[in-house]
Design a protein around this motif. Sequence first.
Motif, PDB file in Angstrom:
ATOM      1  N   PHE A   1       0.929  -1.438   0.046  1.00 48.87           N
ATOM      2  CA  PHE A   1       0.140  -0.055  -0.267  1.00 48.87           C
ATOM      3  C   PHE A   1       0.968   1.508   0.342  1.00 48.87           C
ATOM      4  CE2 PHE A   1      -3.543   2.449   1.678  1.00 48.87           C
ATOM      5  CZ  PHE A   1      -4.689   2.084   0.776  1.00 48.87           C
ATOM      6  N   THR A   2       0.917   1.758  -1.061  1.00 49.12           N
ATOM      7  CA  THR A   2       1.766   2.573  -1.657  1.00 49.12           C
ATOM      8  C   THR A   2       2.081   4.311  -0.123  1.00 49.12           C
ATOM      9  OG1 THR A   2       1.876   2.801  -3.562  1.00 49.12           O
ATOM     10  CG2 THR A   2       2.827   5.167  -2.907  1.00 49.12           C
ATOM     11  N   ILE A   3       1.242   4.616   0.261  1.00 52.48           N
ATOM     12  CA  ILE A   3       1.049   5.713   1.194  1.00 52.48           C
ATOM     13  C   ILE A   3       1.871   4.937   2.794  1.00 52.48           C
ATOM     14  CG2 ILE A   3      -1.504   4.484   2.292  1.00 52.48           C
ATOM     15  CD1 ILE A   3       0.167   8.576   2.387  1.00 52.48           C
ATOM     16  N   CYS A   4       1.667   4.221   3.085  1.00 57.21           N
ATOM     17  CA  CYS A   4       1.909   2.941   4.621  1.00 57.21           C
ATOM     18  C   CYS A   4       3.940   2.557   3.983  1.00 57.21           C
ATOM     19  CB  CYS A   4       2.063   1.018   4.551  1.00 57.21           C
ATOM     20  SG  CYS A   4       0.588   1.566   4.538  1.00 57.21           S
ATOM     21  N   THR A   5       4.503   3.352   2.594  1.00 52.92           N
ATOM     22  CA  THR A   5       5.633   3.152   2.587  1.00 52.92           C
ATOM     23  C   THR A   5       6.042   4.756   2.540  1.00 52.92           C
ATOM     24  OG1 THR A   5       6.190   1.597   0.797  1.00 52.92           O
ATOM     25  CG2 THR A   5       7.215   2.731   0.660  1.00 52.92           C
ATOM     26  N   PHE A   6       5.681   5.690   2.725  1.00 56.72           N
ATOM     27  CA  PHE A   6       5.415   6.451   2.460  1.00 56.72           C
ATOM     28  C   PHE A   6       5.215   7.628   4.354  1.00 56.72           C
ATOM     29  CE2 PHE A   6       3.628   7.637  -1.164  1.00 56.72           C
ATOM     30  CZ  PHE A   6       5.151   8.582  -2.078  1.00 56.72           C
ATOM     31  N   TRP A   7       4.504   6.811   5.400  1.00 58.54           N
ATOM     32  CA  TRP A   7       4.494   6.437   6.139  1.00 58.54           C
ATOM     33  C   TRP A   7       6.019   6.380   6.749  1.00 58.54           C
ATOM     34  CZ3 TRP A   7      -0.457   4.228   7.371  1.00 58.54           C
ATOM     35  CH2 TRP A   7      -1.469   4.685   7.138  1.00 58.54           C
ATOM     36  N   TYR A   8       5.948   4.766   6.588  1.00 56.21           N
ATOM     37  CA  TYR A   8       7.322   4.222   7.250  1.00 56.21           C
ATOM     38  C   TYR A   8       9.258   6.019   7.276  1.00 56.21           C
ATOM     39  CZ  TYR A   8      10.917   1.293   7.620  1.00 56.21           C
ATOM     40  OH  TYR A   8      12.570   0.383   8.082  1.00 56.21           O
TER      41      TYR A   8
END
Length: 593
Positions: free
Chosen positions: A517-524
């Motif tokens: 889920f792309t947003i999760c990578t940005f959260w990380y």
Amino acid sequence: MLQANLEMGVIGNGSFGALIDRHARVVWSCLPAFDGDPAFCALLSPRGHDGGDFAIELEDYAGSEQHYITNTAILRTVLRDAHGGQVEVIDFAPRWRRNDRFYRPPSLIRRIRPLAGNPRIRVLARPLADWGARVPECTWGSNHLRWLLPGFTLRLTTDVPVRFIREALPFVLAHPMELVLGVDEPLDRSLASYAQEAQQRTEDYWREWTRYLSIPLEWQDAVIRSAITLKLCQYEDSGAIIAAMTTSIPEAPGSARNWDYRYCWLRDAAFVVRTLNRLGATRTMEDFLRYIFNLATTDGSLQPLYGIGLEERLDEHEVPSLAGYRGMGPVRRGNLAWLQRQHDVYGSVVLASTQLFFDQRLNDPGDVHTFARLEPLGERAYALHDVPDAGLWEFRGRTAVHTYTAAMCWAACDRLAKIAVRLELGERATLWRERADHIRERVLARGWNAQRGHFTDTLDGTHLDASLLLLADIGFIDADDPRYVATVEAIGHGLRRGDALFRYVAPDDFGAPETSFTICTFWYIDALAAIGRMDEARALFESVLARRNHLGLLSEDLAFSDGEQWGNFPQTYSHVGLITAAMRLSRSWQEAS
């Protein structure tokens, strides 16, 4: 044949949007608004009917180039044939200020002109009706065609000979031609002069809009494109910002995780508002806050998502007339998530609304009456913080007390306490602070698993969940708290695969997740920066940027194997994540001077 990896551009004007592929085909557009019937639905493979597209087809096609005109939502495609011929196609939706309002009709303007050789083209205008189920009735005159769609008559005004379009006849493009598709109104002036003026005024609008954005020193092109995309996903009548323009592009190949995203999710609200604030897109932010506050001032209960016109019922149906993206059905219209209970939305709405009380730029700032309207949301948050719900990820087959949900309920109470202090409402400030502290103590006691050494997805749970990365972002815990640092590190080990993250790995209603889920990578990426691992965060950010399509756009998900994009497109939340991460990671202007 549709391109792989969602190689499409998006245009729009705050009323509707359209997706255009590398071949200059309009393959998706719902009319007259985001939630309308997709007159152009070739993206989802109509059954039994050719068409569902609006194409400029070049004979002996050999390749293409595509880019946006700098700092605009105007798309330029150059088609090349095997004989040296070239055709330019300019696509845009008109938008500019007129009479103290924005002129933004549901209209698509296509300008075509020869650049080299003697290119032969066909213009194919083949809208379908009732979700691709039938060919609409068509009438025509000397310079126009009309299609009778459900509740909307579509008119194409053009200087291409009408018979050439009706019968899909090829012809040599010897001089520039214009196509104006939109509402059923005759054009009372020269077509060429209107198209030229409309392009110039629309270009001026977008360049003026981007000119006043606050952007970081680094990655400016990526941030500007994401900001424009975010703006294109706002329905200006209500202020709603949709999650994406499409429905039913699967999250992973053949997964049946096909959902309709043409609606507004409240879980995203606080992060979208914050991003718009950081960009300095104040008017866009105010319009979105107006939409949110309209929802927040009812009886205090909230559902996870709403329609762009504040609709509550979004009944879900499968659409048999469309086979799906690359034939991967089902295609769904509506979204049953509106029936779910997701208690984090109370925190999200209060977080977003907090801007009303602390931002002096706003025309209608919050006051004691606004605060009184928000307090019922806090009451709900406090009452529901330890009640099982479907969670941020909208599980359809199970409920639990999710740690992120409980933390967002804390956020609702925490922000109400801060607003009350701002308004000098001492008793209310004390009440909401006591409630916030109570929730926080419970979450810290039960959301932290000492044996595993990290926060867990549910209270008294054992699993990891990417939403835990947001605990510091919402202020629930300090980024340098050893418990948060340990959780970030555990998520890196447990949910990261290469340069992307799972949101969770435990099987859900549809089995084990297959894509990130792309947003999760940005959260990380944000979390890595927050705990001091800046170089690693920057490298990972650059890797995600490289996964955007050729126009700088992102969908919802990325495949771990080859980085191919999946999920609905363009995904608002992915672009919000990109903007936020770029602003956190970029060197400052002072450092570069």
